[in-house]
Scaffold this motif. Structure first.
Motif, PDB file in Angstrom:
ATOM      1  N   VAL B   9       0.831  -1.201   0.000  1.00 33.27           N
ATOM      2  CA  VAL B   9       0.000   0.000   0.000  1.00 33.27           C
ATOM      3  C   VAL B   9       0.871   1.259   0.000  1.00 33.27           C
ATOM      4  N   TRP B  10       0.529   2.176  -0.917  1.00 33.40           N
ATOM      5  CA  TRP B  10       1.182   3.484  -1.013  1.00 33.40           C
ATOM      6  C   TRP B  10       0.133   4.563  -0.837  1.00 33.40           C
ATOM      7  N   LYS B  11       0.568   5.698  -0.301  1.00 37.89           N
ATOM      8  CA  LYS B  11      -0.306   6.864  -0.319  1.00 37.89           C
ATOM      9  C   LYS B  11       0.505   8.070  -0.745  1.00 37.89           C
ATOM     10  N   GLU B  12       0.079   8.697  -1.830  1.00 39.10           N
ATOM     11  CA  GLU B  12       0.788   9.865  -2.338  1.00 39.10           C
ATOM     12  C   GLU B  12      -0.196  11.017  -2.500  1.00 39.10           C
ATOM     13  N   TYR B  13       0.273  12.232  -2.172  1.00 40.30           N
ATOM     14  CA  TYR B  13      -0.481  13.437  -2.522  1.00 40.30           C
ATOM     15  C   TYR B  13       0.393  14.201  -3.499  1.00 40.30           C
ATOM     16  N   GLY B  14       0.055  14.185  -4.771  1.00 37.16           N
ATOM     17  CA  GLY B  14       0.923  14.800  -5.781  1.00 37.16           C
ATOM     18  C   GLY B  14       2.261  14.100  -5.766  1.00 37.16           C
ATOM     19  N   ASP B  15       3.363  14.853  -5.593  1.00 33.29           N
ATOM     20  CA  ASP B  15       4.664  14.191  -5.549  1.00 33.29           C
ATOM     21  C   ASP B  15       5.127  13.963  -4.107  1.00 33.29           C
ATOM     22  N   GLN B  16       4.228  14.206  -3.156  1.00 32.78           N
ATOM     23  CA  GLN B  16       4.545  13.923  -1.748  1.00 32.78           C
ATOM     24  C   GLN B  16       4.173  12.471  -1.451  1.00 32.78           C
ATOM     25  N   VAL B  17       5.171  11.679  -1.119  1.00 32.03           N
ATOM     26  CA  VAL B  17       4.882  10.305  -0.740  1.00 32.03           C
ATOM     27  C   VAL B  17       4.701  10.264   0.777  1.00 32.03           C
ATOM     28  N   VAL B  18       3.515   9.862   1.234  1.00 27.69           N
ATOM     29  CA  VAL B  18       3.274   9.821   2.673  1.00 27.69           C
ATOM     30  C   VAL B  18       3.597   8.429   3.220  1.00 27.69           C
ATOM     31  N   LEU B  19       3.063   7.420   2.544  1.00 28.15           N
ATOM     32  CA  LEU B  19       3.327   6.045   2.970  1.00 28.15           C
ATOM     33  C   LEU B  19       3.820   5.268   1.761  1.00 28.15           C
ATOM     34  N   GLU B  20       4.764   4.351   1.975  1.00 21.22           N
ATOM     35  CA  GLU B  20       5.194   3.531   0.844  1.00 21.22           C
ATOM     36  C   GLU B  20       5.411   2.087   1.282  1.00 21.22           C
ATOM     37  N   ARG B  21       5.130   1.218   0.388  1.00 23.29           N
ATOM     38  CA  ARG B  21       5.391  -0.216   0.553  1.00 23.29           C
ATOM     39  C   ARG B  21       4.961  -0.734   1.925  1.00 23.29           C
ATOM     40  N   ILE B  22       3.719  -0.472   2.280  1.00 28.85           N
ATOM     41  CA  ILE B  22       3.212  -1.015   3.538  1.00 28.85           C
ATOM     42  C   ILE B  22       2.710  -2.433   3.261  1.00 28.85           C
TER      43      ILE B  22
END
Lengths: 275, 269
Positions: B9-22
């Motif tokens: 699971v990833w969460k991105e806002y535009g080019d801001q990566v909040v969470l990656e590879r959960i």
């Protein structure tokens, strides 16, 4: 000696301080009235209290020679009726549209721009249109009040709905609520006391539109009477009528406040109000 | 298959990566406490579980079904504040879920159905220790009592998953200890799967079965948004040894140094 901002008058003293300005106004009036009447006993501008009482006695307690009605009470009833219907219809429309606007983004996108546009139209400027469309009867006066205050009420209601914390709306969904249930159980009851509050705020404008409409085209009503007797410089009628309108406005406002406190104690306990 | 599966699971806002590879799996009945620096995405993660946010990439499944990205009765929630209804008494707040369920149009119950719902609600109110306040409005309750109410309100719906977003963050330490007892007891009694975000590392070490630490393991100083946070520690509670807890505390303090987080600096194991 405490600083001035920290000094508070005791309760009886506060009452006294509040009454003094009214008292001074009355004294000033009596003085000025006596002075003018001494110079010219027929002066109409500042009538003595005795002639005011006489005029009011004639209007309130003697049937009119022309129509057999008690003019003062007939005027009061007609005006209050128009005000009640106008404000009531406005509040109902505002509640429905404001809540829908606030809760359903699609409705908001659809209606919000229109309501904003309508709220910018000066109501008095379209009074002629109302007279042309609705005639000179009751409808045009009621519609003027409604057009005057409804856009403000709708926008205020929408704002109040949007101020309900998002947490509550999410919580309701996790409790299994659908959109309709969220509206009737979470949103509506919470905006009702706020509707009463904004109706109280818009009453001043409602009176303004009522008196304006009555002044221009009417056959009875408090505003009609004031503008009618203006031709004869009848200050002995105009002054008590203005006082009476003020008193009615205060009574309506007070009644709404009491009603709200009685119906929605939870609202008033958590938002203390400086009355 | 596990009860909850979180797959890349990833969460991105535009080019801001909040969470990656959960990536993780959670079994039914686990009690997971989540800690992490402010702004590391732990609330975003909880919102994805709640359904108010959707992942940009990846998939979360619950009982082999993809998670619905809209809040519903499957997941209960207790926020830090504002999650009880101010215009209803304690009893009305708790009965509400039954009224929603059984009266789709009026959402009010009458007669026997009403009596039954009230009885059930009173049992739940008793379980959280609010019996004496059943007819009070929320503003007449203390912060701790309001949170008890929020928990009772959520639990009457018997959610499989209970999400707690810093539920005790605004409470006094003494009351917090009572609330811990309450949550642990309810968790056992109702066999809940709990995710709880906390700022208080002590809570994370003490409550539940599993501790997750959210943190960024890669940082680009020229572009802070380039990398997102991941679950950097996933340890069973109770078996956190001295070395691991030191490391966790250190990694959190690095990020919090500038932000002055008294809860973390005051923690002692």
């Amino acid at each position: 000696m405490k600083k001035l901002i920290n000094q508070h008058p005791t309760r009886p003293f506060r009452w006294l301080l509040g009454i003094i300005p009214f008292f001074i106004l009355v004294i000033l009036y009596i003085g000025a009235s006596n002075a003018r009447l001494a110079e010219n006993p027929n002066d109409k501008l500042l009538p003595a209290f005795s002639s005011i009482a006489e005029a009011m006695n004639r209007l309130a307690f003697e049937p009119s020679k022309r129509s057999g009605e008690y003019v003062f009470w007939q005027d009061t009833i007609s005006s209050l009726e128009r005000l009640a219907v106008g404000v009531g219809v406005s509040a109902l429309i505002a509640l429905v549209l404001g809540v829908l606007n606030g809760t359903i983004p699609f409705v908001r996108a659809n209606l919000s721009p229109l309501i904003t546009a309508i709220s910018l139209v000066p109501p008095m400027a379209i009074l002629p249109i109302l007279f042309i469309v609705f005639g000179l009867g009751e409808a045009s006066k009621i519609v003027l009040i409604a057009i005057g205050i409804t856009p403000f009420l709708i926008r205020d209601m929408q704002q109040r709905v949007l101020e309900i914390p998002g947490e509550q709306i999410i919580k309701a969904q996790t409790l299994g609520a659908n959109t309709w249930q969220i509206i009737v159980r979470v949103v509506l009851p919470q905006v009702m006391p706020r509707l009463i509050a904004s109706v109280r705020l818009s009453l001043g404008a409602a009176w303004l539109f009522l008196i304006a409409a009555e002044a221009i085209a009417s056959t009875d009503g408090l505003g009609y009477r004031i503008f009618l007797v203006r031709r004869y410089l009848s200050m002995d009628v105009i002054l008590p009528y203005v006082l009476w309108i003020t008193l009615l406005a205060f009574a309506v406002d007070y009644a709404l406040r009491q009603l709200s406190q009685w119906l929605y104690p939870w609202f008033h306990d958590q938002t203390p109000e400086r009355a | 298959m596990s009860y909850i599966n979180i797959k890349n699971v990833w969460k991105e806002y535009g080019d801001q990566v909040v969470l990656e590879r959960i990536n993780s799996t959670v079994e039914e009945g686990e009690f997971i406490t989540i800690v992490g620096a402010s702004g590391c995405g732990k609330t975003t993660f909880l919102k994805m579980l709640l359904g108010t946010e959707a992942p940009s990439r990846g998939l979360i499944t619950v009982a082999n079904e993809p998670l619905r990205y809209e809040p519903d009765a499957q997941r209960g929630i207790v926020f830090q504040r504002y999650s009880v209804f101010p215009h209803m008494t304690v009893l009305q707040n708790v009965v509400l879920a039954r009224e929603f369920e059984k009266s789709r149009f009026l959402s009010r119950l009458f007669g026997r159905a009403r009596k039954q719902a009230i009885e059930e609600a009173l049992t739940m109110i008793e379980a959280v220790g609010l019996s004496a306040a059943a007819n009070k409005y929320p503003h007449e309750l203390s912060g701790g009592m309001q949170q008890r109410l929020a928990i009772a309100q959520a639990l009457i719906k018997k959610p499989r998953i209970l999400l707690l977003d810093e539920p005790f963050g605004a409470l006094d330490p003494g009351i917090r200890a009572d609330m811990h007892q309450l949550v642990l007891e309810l968790w056992r009694r109702y066999k809940l799967t709990i995710f709880m975000i906390t700022h208080d590392l002590k809570e994370g070490f003490y409550l539940g079965t599993r501790l997750w630490v959210f943190d960024k393991d890669r940082i680009d100083p020229h572009h802070p948004g380039a990398f997102g946070a991941r679950i950097t520690y996933d340890v069973p509670v109770g078996s956190v040894d001295q070395k691991a807890s030191e490391k966790i505390r250190e990694s959190l303090q690095q990020h919090n140094a500038a932000q002055d987080e008294p809860e973390l600096s005051g923690v002692s194991s």
